[in-house]
Design a protein around this motif. Sequence first.
Motif, PDB file in Angstrom:
ATOM      1  N   ALA A 286     104.358 -61.003 -63.750  1.00  0.00           N
ATOM      2  CA  ALA A 286     104.346 -61.587 -65.094  1.00  0.00           C
ATOM      3  C   ALA A 286     103.233 -60.994 -65.948  1.00  0.00           C
ATOM      4  CB  ALA A 286     104.192 -63.101 -65.013  1.00  0.00           C
ATOM      5  N   ARG A 287     102.192 -60.494 -65.301  1.00  0.00           N
ATOM      6  CA  ARG A 287     101.050 -59.934 -66.029  1.00  0.00           C
ATOM      7  C   ARG A 287     101.206 -58.421 -66.221  1.00  0.00           C
ATOM      8  NH1 ARG A 287      96.066 -62.110 -62.623  1.00  0.00           N
ATOM      9  NH2 ARG A 287      94.864 -61.533 -64.466  1.00  0.00           N
ATOM     10  N   GLU A 288     102.230 -57.853 -65.609  1.00  0.00           N
ATOM     11  CA  GLU A 288     102.654 -56.461 -65.768  1.00  0.00           C
ATOM     12  C   GLU A 288     101.743 -55.443 -65.091  1.00  0.00           C
ATOM     13  OE1 GLU A 288     105.145 -56.995 -69.943  1.00  0.00           O
ATOM     14  OE2 GLU A 288     103.550 -55.514 -69.832  1.00  0.00           O
ATOM     15  N   GLY A 289     100.457 -55.487 -65.323  1.00  0.00           N
ATOM     16  CA  GLY A 289      99.564 -54.472 -64.769  1.00  0.00           C
ATOM     17  C   GLY A 289      99.541 -54.506 -63.249  1.00  0.00           C
ATOM     18  N   TYR A 290      99.727 -53.342 -62.634  1.00  0.00           N
ATOM     19  CA  TYR A 290      99.750 -53.272 -61.175  1.00  0.00           C
ATOM     20  C   TYR A 290      98.409 -53.650 -60.552  1.00  0.00           C
ATOM     21  CZ  TYR A 290     103.882 -50.311 -62.036  1.00  0.00           C
ATOM     22  OH  TYR A 290     105.083 -49.805 -62.456  1.00  0.00           O
ATOM     23  N   PHE A 291      97.327 -53.353 -61.262  1.00  0.00           N
ATOM     24  CA  PHE A 291      96.001 -53.469 -60.654  1.00  0.00           C
ATOM     25  C   PHE A 291      95.125 -54.537 -61.310  1.00  0.00           C
ATOM     26  CE2 PHE A 291      97.520 -49.021 -60.559  1.00  0.00           C
ATOM     27  CZ  PHE A 291      97.842 -48.962 -59.209  1.00  0.00           C
ATOM     28  N   VAL A 292      95.742 -55.520 -61.977  1.00  0.00           N
ATOM     29  CA  VAL A 292      94.956 -56.521 -62.705  1.00  0.00           C
ATOM     30  C   VAL A 292      94.107 -57.374 -61.769  1.00  0.00           C
ATOM     31  CG1 VAL A 292      96.404 -56.631 -64.765  1.00  0.00           C
ATOM     32  CG2 VAL A 292      96.981 -58.059 -62.789  1.00  0.00           C
ATOM     33  N   GLU A 293      94.634 -57.714 -60.603  1.00  0.00           N
ATOM     34  CA  GLU A 293      93.850 -58.544 -59.685  1.00  0.00           C
ATOM     35  C   GLU A 293      92.656 -57.776 -59.124  1.00  0.00           C
ATOM     36  OE1 GLU A 293      96.400 -60.290 -56.752  1.00  0.00           O
ATOM     37  OE2 GLU A 293      97.362 -61.629 -58.209  1.00  0.00           O
ATOM     38  N   PHE A 294      92.820 -56.476 -58.948  1.00  0.00           N
ATOM     39  CA  PHE A 294      91.699 -55.650 -58.494  1.00  0.00           C
ATOM     40  C   PHE A 294      90.648 -55.550 -59.592  1.00  0.00           C
ATOM     41  CE2 PHE A 294      95.396 -54.417 -56.071  1.00  0.00           C
ATOM     42  CZ  PHE A 294      94.911 -54.352 -54.779  1.00  0.00           C
ATOM     43  N   SER A 295      91.104 -55.416 -60.828  1.00  0.00           N
ATOM     44  CA  SER A 295      90.181 -55.356 -61.950  1.00  0.00           C
ATOM     45  C   SER A 295      89.371 -56.638 -62.065  1.00  0.00           C
ATOM     46  CB  SER A 295      90.958 -55.105 -63.245  1.00  0.00           C
ATOM     47  OG  SER A 295      90.106 -55.090 -64.351  1.00  0.00           O
ATOM     48  N   GLU A 296      90.025 -57.764 -61.855  1.00  0.00           N
ATOM     49  CA  GLU A 296      89.317 -59.049 -61.928  1.00  0.00           C
ATOM     50  C   GLU A 296      88.232 -59.151 -60.863  1.00  0.00           C
ATOM     51  OE1 GLU A 296      92.579 -62.162 -63.753  1.00  0.00           O
ATOM     52  OE2 GLU A 296      92.800 -61.560 -61.661  1.00  0.00           O
ATOM     53  N   ALA A 297      88.425 -58.475 -59.735  1.00  0.00           N
ATOM     54  CA  ALA A 297      87.427 -58.510 -58.670  1.00  0.00           C
ATOM     55  C   ALA A 297      86.273 -57.541 -58.920  1.00  0.00           C
ATOM     56  CB  ALA A 297      88.088 -58.182 -57.329  1.00  0.00           C
ATOM     57  N   LEU A 307      85.761 -50.823 -68.723  1.00  0.00           N
ATOM     58  CA  LEU A 307      86.773 -50.708 -67.690  1.00  0.00           C
ATOM     59  C   LEU A 307      88.146 -50.562 -68.327  1.00  0.00           C
ATOM     60  CD1 LEU A 307      86.647 -50.849 -64.553  1.00  0.00           C
ATOM     61  CD2 LEU A 307      87.396 -53.218 -64.755  1.00  0.00           C
ATOM     62  N   ALA A 308      88.904 -49.572 -67.861  1.00  0.00           N
ATOM     63  CA  ALA A 308      90.297 -49.394 -68.273  1.00  0.00           C
ATOM     64  C   ALA A 308      91.180 -49.589 -67.047  1.00  0.00           C
ATOM     65  CB  ALA A 308      90.525 -48.007 -68.862  1.00  0.00           C
ATOM     66  N   VAL A 309      92.320 -50.223 -67.235  1.00  0.00           N
ATOM     67  CA  VAL A 309      93.284 -50.419 -66.148  1.00  0.00           C
ATOM     68  C   VAL A 309      94.592 -49.750 -66.552  1.00  0.00           C
ATOM     69  CG1 VAL A 309      94.562 -52.067 -64.743  1.00  0.00           C
ATOM     70  CG2 VAL A 309      92.217 -52.576 -65.424  1.00  0.00           C
ATOM     71  N   THR A 310      95.073 -48.855 -65.694  1.00  0.00           N
ATOM     72  CA  THR A 310      96.283 -48.088 -65.984  1.00  0.00           C
ATOM     73  C   THR A 310      97.366 -48.390 -64.963  1.00  0.00           C
ATOM     74  OG1 THR A 310      95.026 -46.281 -66.989  1.00  0.00           O
ATOM     75  CG2 THR A 310      97.238 -45.756 -66.199  1.00  0.00           C
ATOM     76  N   GLY A 311      98.585 -48.618 -65.458  1.00  0.00           N
ATOM     77  CA  GLY A 311      99.719 -48.794 -64.559  1.00  0.00           C
ATOM     78  C   GLY A 311     100.435 -50.109 -64.739  1.00  0.00           C
ATOM     79  N   GLY A 312     101.681 -50.053 -65.175  1.00  0.00           N
ATOM     80  CA  GLY A 312     102.528 -51.241 -65.204  1.00  0.00           C
ATOM     81  C   GLY A 312     102.688 -51.927 -66.534  1.00  0.00           C
ATOM     82  N   PHE A 313     101.738 -51.768 -67.443  1.00  0.00           N
ATOM     83  CA  PHE A 313     101.812 -52.472 -68.726  1.00  0.00           C
ATOM     84  C   PHE A 313     102.970 -51.943 -69.565  1.00  0.00           C
ATOM     85  CE2 PHE A 313      97.271 -53.207 -67.744  1.00  0.00           C
ATOM     86  CZ  PHE A 313      97.243 -54.587 -67.884  1.00  0.00           C
ATOM     87  N   ARG A 314     103.737 -52.866 -70.149  1.00  0.00           N
ATOM     88  CA  ARG A 314     104.873 -52.485 -70.980  1.00  0.00           C
ATOM     89  C   ARG A 314     104.957 -53.270 -72.292  1.00  0.00           C
ATOM     90  NH1 ARG A 314     104.399 -49.109 -67.845  1.00  0.00           N
ATOM     91  NH2 ARG A 314     105.954 -48.023 -66.548  1.00  0.00           N
ATOM     92  N   SER A 315     104.517 -54.528 -72.308  1.00  0.00           N
ATOM     93  CA  SER A 315     104.640 -55.335 -73.524  1.00  0.00           C
ATOM     94  C   SER A 315     103.290 -55.526 -74.200  1.00  0.00           C
ATOM     95  CB  SER A 315     105.239 -56.705 -73.206  1.00  0.00           C
ATOM     96  OG  SER A 315     104.302 -57.529 -72.536  1.00  0.00           O
ATOM     97  N   LYS A 316     103.329 -55.634 -75.526  1.00  0.00           N
ATOM     98  CA  LYS A 316     102.110 -55.864 -76.295  1.00  0.00           C
ATOM     99  C   LYS A 316     101.462 -57.187 -75.886  1.00  0.00           C
ATOM    100  CE  LYS A 316     100.383 -56.045 -81.050  1.00  0.00           C
ATOM    101  NZ  LYS A 316      99.847 -57.424 -81.021  1.00  0.00           N
ATOM    102  N   LYS A 317     102.264 -58.192 -75.610  1.00  0.00           N
ATOM    103  CA  LYS A 317     101.721 -59.502 -75.226  1.00  0.00           C
ATOM    104  C   LYS A 317     100.888 -59.388 -73.955  1.00  0.00           C
ATOM    105  CE  LYS A 317     102.959 -64.294 -74.207  1.00  0.00           C
ATOM    106  NZ  LYS A 317     101.959 -64.367 -73.105  1.00  0.00           N
TER     107      LYS A 317
END
Length: 421
Positions: A286-297, A307-317
């Motif tokens: 639901a959050r789209e980004g593949y690595f969002v949980e890793f970024s939060e850690a 910090l930039a997170v790349t991968g999975g994002f598709r919607s502006k929301k």
Amino acid sequence: MSPLATPVTFARSGKVAPTATLKSAMTERLCTYDQDNLDERGKPTPEYEHLYKVWGEGKIGVIVLGNIPIDREGLEAKKNAIIDARSPWDPVAAFKPVIAAAKAHGSLVIGQLTHGGRQVSEEVTKTPVSSSDLQCPPLGGMTFAKPRPLTVPEIDGLVKAWGYGAKVLYEAGADGAQMHSAHGYLLSQFLSGRVNQRTDDYGGSLENRFRIVKRVVEEMRRQVPDEKFILSIKINSADFSDGGLTLEESRQVCIWLDEMGLDLIELSGGTYESMAFEHKKESTKAREGYFVEFSEAIRPHIKTAKLAVTGGFRSKKAMDDAIEKGVTDIIGLARPLTAEPHLIRDMIDGKTQAARDSKMPPPLSTGASIMQIGNMSRGEPIADLNDEKVVQEIVAALTGQAPEKKQGQETSSYEKSENKL
């Protein structure tokens, strides 16, 4: 104002990205290449320059050129752009117009400097090097020769080559340089406890495995002492392989790099052996980004670097939410920008709310993006991966099978184009 449209100021350099977005480095394969004459490899072409002119029009905060090998035999693929001091042509003159085209509308531009290590195809070299002699398994039709471990003098030479690459980028007008230490390439091979089986000062403990990365940072800053020049890294949040770089190790490396003065850390994940461009957990979909949980850690432990997170994002929301909730400072995009090079501009201007869907089978997505890059570089219509006929034709081209055609079926814009592999 949308969080996506908010400017980002890098603390160390003072540089300002006009939007909280980043075009991640991708393989362009648009530069000169000769199998036997190394002097003729890696020179930027008019098509390469035009590609970055198009991306430069898209309100992208940070455009990353890439990936650019610092060794003429350490290529990710044929036709990579290369910065190697042994090449007879002037790299500053060659890259200057490319960087100017990408910066023309206000984007910051940094170049990603890399070395393929053991992930250099046998078609490019039969004698790859790595941290140790562990061979890379075949992938997507590519095979890789067994590497030999780099000697310490060779490591010394490569460290200087990374510094030289940064100096060239600086003199050519770039805003910074990024080390590619993700996706299983050479620096990633050193960081991996699985691939790196050395017993000297460059193997064993995480601190030892990090040593080459540390030296590269120091050498880039030595050759480019101007603190306004951004130093960056792309690093795996995890390798997703037994014995590979773990989240805890990645976090510690990011802390060290932050303390060393890096301005930008880009998180990704996976290697050729363990592809990570998919959701590892249902909770991230639901959050789209593949690595969002890793970024939060990792993000709470980073004091100054963005910090930039790349991968999975598709919607502006989803992008706005990730920035607003403090998951990341910057949204990184790759494949969506080969399909729609002005996607970020269109989102910020309210013309679209999400990237166009793709019907391309995931294993062939990289090949399809390379084709789209080719379209962009020649000013052709970009292959629409949401069009089933186009997808069928591209799959056929990538797999060597002729597409089935129904009687009376029209020829697609892709089939009419010059962009065939």
